[in-house]
Design a protein around this motif. Structure first.
Motif, PDB file in Angstrom:
ATOM      1  N   ASP A 240       1.047  -1.901  -0.071  1.00  0.00           N
ATOM      2  CA  ASP A 240      -0.184  -0.312   0.245  1.00  0.00           C
ATOM      3  C   ASP A 240       0.678   1.659   0.207  1.00  0.00           C
ATOM      4  O   ASP A 240       0.289   2.518  -0.797  1.00  0.00           O
ATOM      5  CB  ASP A 240      -0.548  -0.302   0.885  1.00  0.00           C
ATOM      6  CG  ASP A 240      -1.877  -0.820   1.072  1.00  0.00           C
ATOM      7  OD1 ASP A 240      -2.442  -1.498  -0.278  1.00  0.00           O
ATOM      8  OD2 ASP A 240      -3.072  -1.571   2.035  1.00  0.00           O
ATOM      9  N   VAL A 241       1.971   1.301   0.886  1.00  0.00           N
ATOM     10  CA  VAL A 241       2.946   2.512   0.368  1.00  0.00           C
ATOM     11  C   VAL A 241       3.436   2.629  -0.191  1.00  0.00           C
ATOM     12  O   VAL A 241       3.468   4.362  -1.300  1.00  0.00           O
ATOM     13  CB  VAL A 241       3.939   2.136   2.025  1.00  0.00           C
ATOM     14  CG1 VAL A 241       4.992   3.244   1.518  1.00  0.00           C
ATOM     15  CG2 VAL A 241       3.239   1.941   2.989  1.00  0.00           C
TER      16      VAL A 241
ATOM     17  N   THR B 105      -4.999  -1.651  -9.657  1.00  0.00           N
ATOM     18  CA  THR B 105      -3.834  -1.866  -9.062  1.00  0.00           C
ATOM     19  C   THR B 105      -2.686  -2.836  -9.034  1.00  0.00           C
ATOM     20  O   THR B 105      -3.252  -3.477 -10.122  1.00  0.00           O
ATOM     21  CB  THR B 105      -4.799  -1.855  -7.136  1.00  0.00           C
ATOM     22  OG1 THR B 105      -5.225  -0.892  -7.220  1.00  0.00           O
ATOM     23  CG2 THR B 105      -3.301  -1.943  -6.862  1.00  0.00           C
TER      24      THR B 105
ATOM     25  N   ARG C  31      -0.543 -10.888  -4.504  1.00  0.00           N
ATOM     26  CA  ARG C  31      -1.709 -10.072  -4.894  1.00  0.00           C
ATOM     27  C   ARG C  31      -1.790 -10.239  -5.993  1.00  0.00           C
ATOM     28  O   ARG C  31      -0.860  -9.738  -6.841  1.00  0.00           O
ATOM     29  CB  ARG C  31      -0.855  -8.515  -4.755  1.00  0.00           C
ATOM     30  CG  ARG C  31      -2.576  -7.697  -4.197  1.00  0.00           C
ATOM     31  CD  ARG C  31      -2.022  -6.301  -3.827  1.00  0.00           C
ATOM     32  NE  ARG C  31      -1.966  -4.973  -4.278  1.00  0.00           N
ATOM     33  CZ  ARG C  31      -1.383  -3.653  -4.404  1.00  0.00           C
ATOM     34  NH1 ARG C  31      -1.529  -3.281  -3.563  1.00  0.00           N
ATOM     35  NH2 ARG C  31      -0.531  -3.680  -5.353  1.00  0.00           N
TER      36      ARG C  31
ATOM     37  N   ASP D  29       2.052   1.500  -3.517  1.00  0.00           N
ATOM     38  CA  ASP D  29       1.226   2.091  -3.758  1.00  0.00           C
ATOM     39  C   ASP D  29       0.532   3.802  -3.912  1.00  0.00           C
ATOM     40  O   ASP D  29       0.727   4.220  -5.153  1.00  0.00           O
ATOM     41  CB  ASP D  29      -0.381   1.216  -4.105  1.00  0.00           C
ATOM     42  CG  ASP D  29      -0.708  -0.074  -4.588  1.00  0.00           C
ATOM     43  OD1 ASP D  29       0.277  -0.121  -5.115  1.00  0.00           O
ATOM     44  OD2 ASP D  29      -1.091  -0.677  -3.901  1.00  0.00           O
ATOM     45  N   ASP D  30       0.605   4.375  -3.183  1.00  0.00           N
ATOM     46  CA  ASP D  30       0.829   5.619  -2.603  1.00  0.00           C
ATOM     47  C   ASP D  30       2.198   6.183  -2.971  1.00  0.00           C
ATOM     48  O   ASP D  30       1.876   7.177  -4.259  1.00  0.00           O
ATOM     49  CB  ASP D  30       1.253   5.426  -1.169  1.00  0.00           C
ATOM     50  CG  ASP D  30      -0.459   5.608  -0.301  1.00  0.00           C
ATOM     51  OD1 ASP D  30      -2.092   4.756  -1.582  1.00  0.00           O
ATOM     52  OD2 ASP D  30      -0.808   5.378   0.396  1.00  0.00           O
TER      53      ASP D  30
END
Length: 184
Positions: A87-88, A165, A176, A90-91
């Motif tokens: 998630d980090v 994503t 994922r 992706d950000d």
């Protein structure tokens, strides 16, 4: 003939020959085993050998399997931490895209991009690999289809048109699924 017969010693050269002994002088210790008993013993011996061989092979397989599982465990030991960092990442990708659009403060932009690249390189060194999805044939084992849109070209029908994503592999194991848009 149950009683033992003794011959005088001078006739036997000092040997004590019993009636239970055969003429050649060798003793008859036991009755010979019957053939069926010998066959049974040989069958039991063969069965024991077979059990031993199977047990040895089973143990060897167990040893190889546990060694393989151990290697896999070490390769995916940090999986939870890496999944949490996705998630980090992706950000960071989204922030980088926005930074590249802006023209303000080139020095801070360069510093931030260095940090993002360092994060990506560190995760790659631990076995993380981004999945390539755009333009590939849609595979439900690898991708989660968010939506379908009309394909811009005939060649993109049934293929991934856009990636919402990213999907990732950790040491060639899918950790994922990529969330994608599919052309129809």
């Amino acid at each position: 003939m149950n009683k033992k017969q003794h011959l005088p010693e001078e006739e036997t050269n000092g040997l004590n020959i019993n009636a239970d002994e055969n003429v050649s002088g060798t003793e008859h210790l036991t009755d010979p085993l019957e053939e069926s008993d010998q066959d049974q013993l040989e069958a039991e011996l063969q069965e024991s050998k077979d059990k031993y061989i199977r047990l040895a092979a089973e143990f060897d397989n167990f040893r190889k399997r546990t060694a393989k599982e151990r290697v896999e465990l070490f390769q995916t030991a940090g999986k939870d931490v890496i999944v949490a960092l996705l998630d980090v990442l992706d950000d960071a990708d989204r922030a980088q895209a926005e930074l590249e659009k802006s023209e303000n403060n080139a020095a801070s932009k360069e510093g931030i991009l260095l940090v993002f690249n360092k994060l990506r390189n560190t995760l790659q060194s631990k076995g993380l690999k981004a999945m390539e999805a755009i333009g590939k044939e849609f595979d439900p084992d690898l991708y989660d289809a968010i939506t379908e849109i009309p394909a811009p070209t005939e060649a993109l029908k049934g293929k991934v048109v856009d990636e919402i994503t990213k999907g990732y592999y950790l040491n060639d194991k899918l950790i994922r699924h990529a969330k994608v848009v599919v052309g129809k």
